[in-house]
Write a protein that holds these residues in place. Structure first.
Motif, PDB file in Angstrom:
ATOM      1  N   THR A   1     136.602  21.047 -20.285  1.00  0.00           N
ATOM      2  CA  THR A   1     137.599  20.740 -21.321  1.00  0.00           C
ATOM      3  C   THR A   1     137.308  21.495 -22.614  1.00  0.00           C
TER       4      THR A   1
ATOM      5  N   SER B   1     139.053  24.803 -22.512  1.00  0.00           N
ATOM      6  CA  SER B   1     140.511  24.761 -22.334  1.00  0.00           C
ATOM      7  C   SER B   1     140.972  24.586 -20.891  1.00  0.00           C
ATOM      8  N   TRP B   2     140.098  24.048 -20.036  1.00  0.00           N
ATOM      9  CA  TRP B   2     140.560  23.675 -18.700  1.00  0.00           C
ATOM     10  C   TRP B   2     141.399  22.407 -18.824  1.00  0.00           C
ATOM     11  N   SER B   3     142.464  22.327 -18.053  1.00  0.00           N
ATOM     12  CA  SER B   3     143.309  21.137 -18.068  1.00  0.00           C
ATOM     13  C   SER B   3     142.784  20.137 -17.040  1.00  0.00           C
TER      14      SER B   3
ATOM     15  N   SER C   1     141.316  25.646 -14.283  1.00  0.00           N
ATOM     16  CA  SER C   1     141.083  26.696 -15.273  1.00  0.00           C
ATOM     17  C   SER C   1     142.398  27.113 -15.929  1.00  0.00           C
ATOM     18  N   PRO C   2     142.330  27.709 -17.128  1.00  0.00           N
ATOM     19  CA  PRO C   2     143.565  28.115 -17.820  1.00  0.00           C
ATOM     20  C   PRO C   2     144.444  29.068 -17.005  1.00  0.00           C
ATOM     21  N   ASP C   3     143.820  29.939 -16.190  1.00  0.00           N
ATOM     22  CA  ASP C   3     144.615  30.852 -15.367  1.00  0.00           C
ATOM     23  C   ASP C   3     144.983  30.249 -14.016  1.00  0.00           C
ATOM     24  N   ARG C   4     144.540  29.012 -13.777  1.00  0.00           N
ATOM     25  CA  ARG C   4     144.847  28.243 -12.567  1.00  0.00           C
ATOM     26  C   ARG C   4     144.248  28.874 -11.306  1.00  0.00           C
TER      27      ARG C   4
END
Length: 262
Positions: A124, A127-129, A140-143
């Motif tokens: 988190t 910036s991981w959701s 991860s942000p780029d999924r």
């Protein structure tokens, strides 16, 4: 996307070699196994490779943990039961980046922090959701990478951690860890996983993926050696420090026992 970057100031004594800095690190490919094995060796772990008939195998100084690498299975880490800690194991497939493997295995060589571990915090913070339903998942942000605690139902004996990454061609690597795996080790793994710093790979070892970003760099062999030695020197220094403290503690105990018998 590739960017050309020249490192200067090292003179011309050795021929520079082309390497690449790759990000995100979880799509960088497996890397050099020695990044893991030589750190364990420098930390006082016993090399039992010949006896185990695997490519690599190391036992911890107290013989409670074994780290081994054997293709095609990849990395296997086994921890014996100790007191209130049940036995545990972690399996990491061959293309798991060695920097992420080392997040776990380096932590095995160090004293546990007094702070309560939090596996999700490093994710988190980068910036991981997160999603919470039947399972708790971080993406991860780029999924392209996922961490999940899998609740298999029943008595919980099948619960486990699952970590993995994929590119445009499909799954690249994954990690499965028993629910009993010490949480500080899982936090060290997710810290390495979410680290935004790129990792280095030599020419010819860059994955063919459009989901990575690369920076071409010219690196001299002696500079690579210096980086590696700095990592190993830190492991040796930490091991020496732990052994010194342990020796002092044993000496103090013996002195106290002797004083009580007089």
């Amino acid at each position: 996307m590739s960017r050309q970057q020249q490192w200067t100031g090292w003179g011309q004594a050795q021929q520079a070699q082309q390497h690449y800095l790759i990000e995100p690190r979880y799509l960088a490919g497996g890397g050099d196994l020695r990044h893991v094995s030589e750190f364990l060796r420098a930390s006082g772990w016993k090399d039992i490779t010949r006896k185990s008939a695997t490519v690599l195998a190391f036992d911890s100084p107290d013989q409670t943990v074994r780290v081994a690498y054997q293709p095609p299975g990849g990395w296997q880490v086994h921890g014996a039961a100790q007191g209130h800690q049940p036995a545990w194991q972690v399996a990491l497939t061959p293309q798991t980046p060695v920097e992420i493997v080392a997040g776990l295995t380096d932590a095995l060589t160090k004293a546990r922090s007094a702070h309560a571990p939090n596996v999700w915090a490093p994710l988190t913070e980068n910036s991981w959701s997160t999603q919470q339903g039947d399972q708790f998942v971080a993406i991860s942000p780029d999924r392209n990478a996922v961490v999940q605690y899998v609740q298999a139902g029943g008595d919980g004996s099948q619960n486990h951690w699952w970590v993995g990454a994929r590119n445009e061609y499909g799954p690249v690597w994954n990690v499965q860890a028993s629910a009993s795996t010490p949480l500080h080790l899982m936090q060290s793994l997710t810290t390495a996983l979410a680290d935004p710093e790129p990792v280095m790979r030599p020419r010819g070892h860059v994955p063919p993926s459009n989901r990575i970003r690369t920076t071409s760099v010219s690196v001299r062999p002696d500079q690579l050696s210096n980086w590696q030695q700095a990592r190993l020197s830190a492991a040796r220094a930490a091991t020496w420090g732990r052994n010194w403290v342990s020796s002092r503690a044993r000496s103090a105990t013996k002195a106290s026992d002797y004083a009580r018998t007089r």
